[in-house]
Motif scaffolding. Structure first.
Motif, short mmCIF file in Angstrom:
data_model
loop_
_atom_site.label_atom_id
_atom_site.label_comp_id
_atom_site.label_asym_id
_atom_site.label_seq_id
_atom_site.Cartn_x
_atom_site.Cartn_y
_atom_site.Cartn_z
N TRP A 9 -5.93 -0.35 24.35
CA TRP A 9 -6.44 1.02 24.60
C TRP A 9 -5.36 2.08 24.40
O TRP A 9 -5.61 3.12 23.81
N GLY A 10 -4.22 1.87 24.89
CA GLY A 10 -3.13 2.82 24.76
C GLY A 10 -2.77 3.09 23.31
O GLY A 10 -2.58 4.24 22.88
N MET A 11 -2.70 2.02 22.52
CA MET A 11 -2.40 2.15 21.10
C MET A 11 -3.53 2.92 20.39
O MET A 11 -3.27 3.74 19.51
N GLY A 12 -4.78 2.68 20.75
CA GLY A 12 -5.92 3.37 20.16
C GLY A 12 -5.90 4.87 20.43
O GLY A 12 -6.19 5.69 19.55
N ILE A 13 -5.55 5.21 21.66
CA ILE A 13 -5.49 6.64 22.03
C ILE A 13 -4.37 7.33 21.27
O ILE A 13 -4.55 8.43 20.74
N ALA B 258 -5.45 7.77 17.71
CA ALA B 258 -6.45 8.85 17.59
C ALA B 258 -5.77 10.21 17.63
O ALA B 258 -6.11 11.10 16.85
N PHE B 259 -4.80 10.40 18.53
CA PHE B 259 -4.07 11.67 18.61
C PHE B 259 -3.29 11.94 17.33
O PHE B 259 -3.29 13.05 16.81
N VAL B 260 -2.63 10.94 16.81
CA VAL B 260 -1.84 11.11 15.59
C VAL B 260 -2.76 11.48 14.42
O VAL B 260 -2.44 12.38 13.63
N LEU B 261 -3.89 10.82 14.29
CA LEU B 261 -4.83 11.15 13.22
C LEU B 261 -5.39 12.56 13.38
O LEU B 261 -5.52 13.31 12.41
#
Length: 150
Positions: A7-11, A14-17
């Protein structure tokens, strides 16, 4: 070393994108000439100072029934001044402003031999025009503003 997706990596991803997309959008809009936005007029603040005078002149023009009337005819745009005036005593100018393209704007000095003036079709492209007619008649100033679609 194996990278685990959670989850942390996904968030973070998402922010970077999202930030990358916003930066791309900002750079594209600021460098692409098709997104250039021009002010309505070049000397906006100078014109703003004379706005109350224009309001008073517009009000006087309406109260004295001295409005200029515009009519689209086969030959172009017919600009009709009030019938009660003597055309030779009218002095002034007409400014035709094209909101979509400032290169199409033009100004015409008013010199009447009759109570009307014709702007030929070749001067006006199809679309919206803002017309301002400022004219003087026997030491009195008059003003008419109109938006037309030609």
């Amino acid at each position: 070393m194996k990278l685990k997706f959670n989850w942390g990596m996904g968030i973070v991803l998402a922010f970077v994108l999202f930030i990358s997309y916003i930066m791309y959008f900002i750079i594209t809009v600021s460098t692409d000439k098709s997104f250039d936005v021009e002010m309505v007029t070049e000397d906006y603040y100078k014109q703003e100072l004379g706005y109350q005078k224009d309001i008073n002149t517009l009000s006087l023009t309406k109260s004295m029934n001295m409005d200029v009337v515009f009519e689209k005819v086969d030959e172009g745009l017919l600009v009709q001044f009030p019938k009660k005036i003597k055309p030779g005593l009218v002095k002034g100018s007409m400014f035709l402003y094209r909101p979509s393209d400032k290169h199409m704007d033009f100004e015409i000095p008013i010199s009447l031999s009759d109570s009307h003036l014709l702007i030929p079709n070749n001067r006006l492209k199809d679309g919206r025009w803002n017309i301002t007619v400022k004219w003087d008649y026997i030491n009195q100033s008059y003003l008419t503003k109109e938006q037309i679609t030609f």
